[in-house]
Design a protein around this motif. Structure first.
Motif, short mmCIF file in Angstrom:
data_model
loop_
_atom_site.label_atom_id
_atom_site.label_comp_id
_atom_site.label_asym_id
_atom_site.label_seq_id
_atom_site.Cartn_x
_atom_site.Cartn_y
_atom_site.Cartn_z
N PHE A 1 8.28 48.78 22.20
CA PHE A 1 8.07 48.05 20.95
C PHE A 1 7.94 49.00 19.77
O PHE A 1 7.19 49.98 19.81
CB PHE A 1 6.83 47.16 21.02
N SER A 2 8.68 48.70 18.72
CA SER A 2 8.63 49.47 17.49
C SER A 2 9.00 48.53 16.35
O SER A 2 9.98 47.80 16.44
CB SER A 2 9.62 50.64 17.56
N LEU A 3 8.21 48.55 15.29
CA LEU A 3 8.46 47.69 14.14
C LEU A 3 7.95 48.40 12.89
O LEU A 3 6.75 48.64 12.75
CB LEU A 3 7.74 46.35 14.32
N PRO A 4 8.85 48.77 11.97
CA PRO A 4 8.41 49.45 10.75
C PRO A 4 7.62 48.50 9.84
O PRO A 4 7.86 47.29 9.83
CB PRO A 4 9.71 49.86 10.06
N LEU A 5 6.69 49.06 9.09
CA LEU A 5 5.88 48.29 8.15
C LEU A 5 5.81 49.03 6.82
O LEU A 5 5.90 50.25 6.77
CB LEU A 5 4.45 48.13 8.66
N ILE A 6 5.59 48.26 5.77
CA ILE A 6 5.33 48.82 4.45
C ILE A 6 3.83 48.72 4.21
O ILE A 6 3.23 47.65 4.39
CB ILE A 6 6.08 48.05 3.34
N ILE A 7 3.21 49.84 3.82
CA ILE A 7 1.80 49.83 3.47
C ILE A 7 1.66 50.16 1.99
O ILE A 7 2.56 50.77 1.40
CB ILE A 7 0.98 50.82 4.33
N ASN B 1 2.79 39.56 5.60
CA ASN B 1 3.53 38.34 5.27
C ASN B 1 4.93 38.32 5.87
O ASN B 1 5.51 37.25 6.03
CB ASN B 1 3.63 38.17 3.75
N SER B 2 5.49 39.46 6.18
CA SER B 2 6.88 39.52 6.66
C SER B 2 7.02 39.36 8.16
O SER B 2 8.11 39.06 8.64
CB SER B 2 7.51 40.86 6.24
N GLU C 1 -0.80 41.07 14.08
CA GLU C 1 -2.24 41.14 13.82
C GLU C 1 -2.56 42.58 13.46
O GLU C 1 -1.96 43.52 13.97
CB GLU C 1 -3.01 40.72 15.07
N ILE C 2 -3.53 42.75 12.56
CA ILE C 2 -3.99 44.07 12.15
C ILE C 2 -5.44 44.21 12.59
O ILE C 2 -6.25 43.32 12.36
CB ILE C 2 -3.91 44.25 10.62
N ARG C 3 -5.76 45.34 13.24
CA ARG C 3 -7.13 45.55 13.73
C ARG C 3 -7.59 46.96 13.37
O ARG C 3 -6.98 47.94 13.80
CB ARG C 3 -7.18 45.38 15.24
#
Length: 94
Positions: free
Chosen positions: A38-44, A80-81, A85-87
């Motif tokens: 599993f790999s999914l880029p995110l914008i922070i 939103n995209s 979940e963020i922990r």
């Protein structure tokens, strides 16, 4: 990344930890997911709105973010995209 959503009931969780070192905020992060690759880029968003693309994997990675004068010492994740979940993992006190 779609295989995670298709084959498993748990949604991916981005675990992260923040610490301060010198004049930088250090972000330590990884995905917790059932899918092995599993790999999914995110914008922070950091420092009052500066956007940075991160590419978390299932292994911990770190990113040192310079603290700008007057900038907030926090990190905001775009949730939103994607269905994620963020922990936040709290630092252990010594």
């Amino acid at each position: 990344f779609f295989h995670q959503y298709l084959m498993y009931t748990d949604i991916p969780v981005l675990e992260y930890q923040l610490s301060k070192k010198d004049k930088k905020v250090v972000l330590k992060y990884k995905w917790v997911a059932d899918e092995k690759n599993f790999s999914l880029p995110l914008i922070i968003q950091v420092n009052n709105g500066k956007k940075i693309k991160i590419c978390p994997s299932r292994e911990y990675q770190t990113l040192a973010i310079p603290i700008i004068k007057g900038g907030k010492k926090e990190v905001n994740f775009n949730t939103n995209s994607f269905y994620i979940e963020i922990r936040q993992i709290k630092r252990e006190k010594k």
